[in-house]
Design a protein around this motif. Structure first.
Motif, PDB file in Angstrom:
ATOM      1  N   THR A 163      -5.456  13.132   7.856  1.00 50.59           N
ATOM      2  CA  THR A 163      -4.844  12.603   9.075  1.00 50.59           C
ATOM      3  C   THR A 163      -5.584  11.396   9.646  1.00 50.59           C
ATOM      4  OG1 THR A 163      -6.056  14.280  10.326  1.00 50.59           O
ATOM      5  CG2 THR A 163      -3.784  14.785   9.719  1.00 50.59           C
ATOM      6  N   ASP A 164      -6.811  11.136   9.165  1.00 48.21           N
ATOM      7  CA  ASP A 164      -7.525   9.928   9.605  1.00 48.21           C
ATOM      8  C   ASP A 164      -6.927   8.675   8.978  1.00 48.21           C
ATOM      9  OD1 ASP A 164      -8.337  10.284   6.994  1.00 48.21           O
ATOM     10  OD2 ASP A 164     -10.438  10.644   7.479  1.00 48.21           O
ATOM     11  N   LYS A 165      -6.024   8.858   8.001  1.00 53.88           N
ATOM     12  CA  LYS A 165      -5.305   7.762   7.333  1.00 53.88           C
ATOM     13  C   LYS A 165      -6.228   6.842   6.523  1.00 53.88           C
ATOM     14  CE  LYS A 165      -1.588   9.343   9.142  1.00 53.88           C
ATOM     15  NZ  LYS A 165      -0.500   8.754   9.813  1.00 53.88           N
ATOM     16  N   ILE A 166      -7.475   7.296   6.257  1.00 53.19           N
ATOM     17  CA  ILE A 166      -8.376   6.526   5.399  1.00 53.19           C
ATOM     18  C   ILE A 166      -7.890   6.679   3.961  1.00 53.19           C
ATOM     19  CG2 ILE A 166     -10.763   6.338   4.599  1.00 53.19           C
ATOM     20  CD1 ILE A 166     -11.631   7.334   7.345  1.00 53.19           C
ATOM     21  N   ARG A 167      -8.153   5.686   3.111  1.00 56.08           N
ATOM     22  CA  ARG A 167      -7.613   5.680   1.752  1.00 56.08           C
ATOM     23  C   ARG A 167      -8.150   6.847   0.918  1.00 56.08           C
ATOM     24  NH1 ARG A 167      -5.121   1.006  -0.068  1.00 56.08           N
ATOM     25  NH2 ARG A 167      -5.947   1.231  -2.166  1.00 56.08           N
ATOM     26  N   GLY A 168      -7.285   7.838   0.699  1.00 54.57           N
ATOM     27  CA  GLY A 168      -7.652   8.974  -0.132  1.00 54.57           C
ATOM     28  C   GLY A 168      -7.653   8.590  -1.598  1.00 54.57           C
ATOM     29  N   GLU A 169      -8.480   9.282  -2.388  1.00 48.99           N
ATOM     30  CA  GLU A 169      -8.557   8.944  -3.806  1.00 48.99           C
ATOM     31  C   GLU A 169      -8.118  10.106  -4.698  1.00 48.99           C
ATOM     32  OE1 GLU A 169     -11.385   6.525  -6.861  1.00 48.99           O
ATOM     33  OE2 GLU A 169     -12.339   7.447  -5.148  1.00 48.99           O
ATOM     34  N   THR A 170      -8.889  11.190  -4.724  1.00 47.61           N
ATOM     35  CA  THR A 170      -8.525  12.324  -5.564  1.00 47.61           C
ATOM     36  C   THR A 170      -8.435  13.588  -4.708  1.00 47.61           C
ATOM     37  OG1 THR A 170     -10.825  12.872  -6.089  1.00 47.61           O
ATOM     38  CG2 THR A 170      -9.703  11.342  -7.559  1.00 47.61           C
ATOM     39  N   ALA A 171      -7.715  14.590  -5.203  1.00 46.51           N
ATOM     40  CA  ALA A 171      -7.603  15.856  -4.491  1.00 46.51           C
ATOM     41  C   ALA A 171      -7.531  16.989  -5.500  1.00 46.51           C
ATOM     42  CB  ALA A 171      -6.362  15.862  -3.598  1.00 46.51           C
ATOM     43  N   PHE A 231      -1.119  15.852  -3.844  1.00 48.59           N
ATOM     44  CA  PHE A 231      -0.993  14.596  -4.581  1.00 48.59           C
ATOM     45  C   PHE A 231      -1.374  13.431  -3.668  1.00 48.59           C
ATOM     46  CE2 PHE A 231       3.144  15.596  -2.782  1.00 48.59           C
ATOM     47  CZ  PHE A 231       3.503  14.429  -2.136  1.00 48.59           C
ATOM     48  N   ARG A 232      -1.561  12.277  -4.283  1.00 49.26           N
ATOM     49  CA  ARG A 232      -1.822  11.049  -3.529  1.00 49.26           C
ATOM     50  C   ARG A 232      -0.547  10.216  -3.517  1.00 49.26           C
ATOM     51  NH1 ARG A 232      -6.139   7.575  -6.255  1.00 49.26           N
ATOM     52  NH2 ARG A 232      -4.448   6.445  -7.243  1.00 49.26           N
ATOM     53  N   LEU A 233      -0.129   9.804  -2.320  1.00 49.35           N
ATOM     54  CA  LEU A 233       1.028   8.917  -2.192  1.00 49.35           C
ATOM     55  C   LEU A 233       0.515   7.520  -1.867  1.00 49.35           C
ATOM     56  CD1 LEU A 233       4.089   8.427  -2.062  1.00 49.35           C
ATOM     57  CD2 LEU A 233       3.959   8.947   0.381  1.00 49.35           C
ATOM     58  N   GLU A 234       0.809   6.592  -2.741  1.00 48.23           N
ATOM     59  CA  GLU A 234       0.398   5.198  -2.549  1.00 48.23           C
ATOM     60  C   GLU A 234       1.566   4.417  -1.982  1.00 48.23           C
ATOM     61  OE1 GLU A 234      -0.828   3.863  -6.365  1.00 48.23           O
ATOM     62  OE2 GLU A 234      -2.614   5.130  -6.403  1.00 48.23           O
ATOM     63  N   ARG A 235       1.383   3.908  -0.786  1.00 44.59           N
ATOM     64  CA  ARG A 235       2.366   3.047  -0.153  1.00 44.59           C
ATOM     65  C   ARG A 235       1.549   1.944   0.511  1.00 44.59           C
ATOM     66  NH1 ARG A 235       5.395   6.576   2.985  1.00 44.59           N
ATOM     67  NH2 ARG A 235       7.107   6.703   1.516  1.00 44.59           N
ATOM     68  N   SER A 236       1.294   0.875  -0.230  1.00 45.22           N
ATOM     69  CA  SER A 236       0.338  -0.157   0.174  1.00 45.22           C
ATOM     70  C   SER A 236       0.549  -0.597   1.629  1.00 45.22           C
ATOM     71  CB  SER A 236       0.466  -1.366  -0.755  1.00 45.22           C
ATOM     72  OG  SER A 236      -0.531  -2.304  -0.454  1.00 45.22           O
ATOM     73  N   PRO A 237      -0.555  -0.649   2.423  1.00 42.63           N
ATOM     74  CA  PRO A 237      -1.959  -0.495   2.025  1.00 42.63           C
ATOM     75  C   PRO A 237      -2.476   0.933   2.125  1.00 42.63           C
ATOM     76  CG  PRO A 237      -1.864  -1.196   4.298  1.00 42.63           C
ATOM     77  CD  PRO A 237      -0.442  -1.075   3.842  1.00 42.63           C
ATOM     78  N   GLN A 238      -1.616   1.918   2.388  1.00 43.85           N
ATOM     79  CA  GLN A 238      -2.076   3.291   2.565  1.00 43.85           C
ATOM     80  C   GLN A 238      -2.167   4.046   1.249  1.00 43.85           C
ATOM     81  OE1 GLN A 238       0.763   4.949   5.342  1.00 43.85           O
ATOM     82  NE2 GLN A 238      -0.651   4.648   7.045  1.00 43.85           N
ATOM     83  N   GLN A 239      -3.119   4.975   1.185  1.00 44.14           N
ATOM     84  CA  GLN A 239      -3.210   5.966   0.122  1.00 44.14           C
ATOM     85  C   GLN A 239      -3.453   7.295   0.821  1.00 44.14           C
ATOM     86  OE1 GLN A 239      -5.101   3.394  -3.577  1.00 44.14           O
ATOM     87  NE2 GLN A 239      -6.158   5.210  -2.859  1.00 44.14           N
ATOM     88  N   VAL A 292       3.671   8.251  -6.428  1.00 49.00           N
ATOM     89  CA  VAL A 292       2.945   9.514  -6.365  1.00 49.00           C
ATOM     90  C   VAL A 292       1.984   9.558  -7.537  1.00 49.00           C
ATOM     91  CG1 VAL A 292       3.155  12.016  -6.574  1.00 49.00           C
ATOM     92  CG2 VAL A 292       4.771  10.743  -5.160  1.00 49.00           C
ATOM     93  N   ARG A 293       0.716   9.875  -7.246  1.00 54.94           N
ATOM     94  CA  ARG A 293      -0.312   9.904  -8.288  1.00 54.94           C
ATOM     95  C   ARG A 293      -1.108  11.195  -8.213  1.00 54.94           C
ATOM     96  NH1 ARG A 293      -2.115   4.930 -10.043  1.00 54.94           N
ATOM     97  NH2 ARG A 293      -3.127   6.213 -11.626  1.00 54.94           N
TER      98      ARG A 293
END
Length: 198
Positions: free
Chosen positions: A65-73, A20-28, A4-5
């Protein structure tokens, strides 16, 4: 391993509103979590041996929900609504969601910038909300309401890839202060700007 970032919290509707951003490679993925104050003392249940499912308290929803790699929120709340804004990695666009503080699912989602990044959202004392972000060397801003993201305007310039700006309301209606990092003569410096919105 999942990480969690970049958590951000706001308070509305007798609950903590968290993103928050959850990183679970390869998803963000960008998540929104709603935790009623009454649940704070319950904590997370102990994990059973062999259980690998996510473990959390409150209500948890994937926002991008598009599952594209999110960065900041960023998330901010007024009296009756919250707004959550996030971007796609490498300045791949900025999206917003309107949130009823009493429910988990967003009221709507909208990708309002195709080439922007690093957004921040804030409310003033009158309940007006505004979002700022970077796009193609410019610092952009737009109003945001329960219905939509409004017309954008340029309020500054930016070079390179910088952290999200800070945004706070001023003392007079329509007055906002913005702070960001940028390069001047090869040195990274902090800047503050003031702008007025009708």
């Amino acid at each position: 391993k999942p990480r969690v970032r970049l958590p951000v919290v706001a308070v509305a509707g007798e609950a903590a509103q968290i993103t928050f951003r959850l990183e679970r490679s390869p998803q963000q993925l960008i998540y929104r979590m709603r935790i009623p104050f009454a649940n704070f003392d319950k904590g997370v249940e102990a994990r059973k041996k062999g259980d690998t499912a996510d473990n959390h308290i409150g209500e948890l929803v994937v926002v991008n929900t598009d599952k594209i790699r999110g960065e900041t929120a960023s998330i901010a709340c007024g009296k009756d609504a919250c707004f959550l804004v996030w971007d796609v990695e490498t300045m791949g666009g900025v999206s917003a969601a309107a949130i009823d503080p009493a429910t988990a699912q967003p009221l709507w989602r909208d990708k309002f910038s195709r080439a922007g990044g690093h957004p921040t959202v804030a409310f003033d004392d009158a309940g007006n909300a505004r979002v700022v972000w970077y796009e193609k060397g410019a610092i952009m801003t737009a109003p945001i309401t329960r219905a939509k993201v409004g017309v954008s305007a340029k309020v500054g310039r930016i070079s390179g890839t910088q952290p999200p700006p800070a945004l706070v309301p001023g003392k007079t209606p329509g007055e906002w202060y913005l702070s960001w990092l940028d390069y001047e003569a090869g040195l990274l410096e902090s800047y503050v700007g003031r702008f007025l919105c009708p």
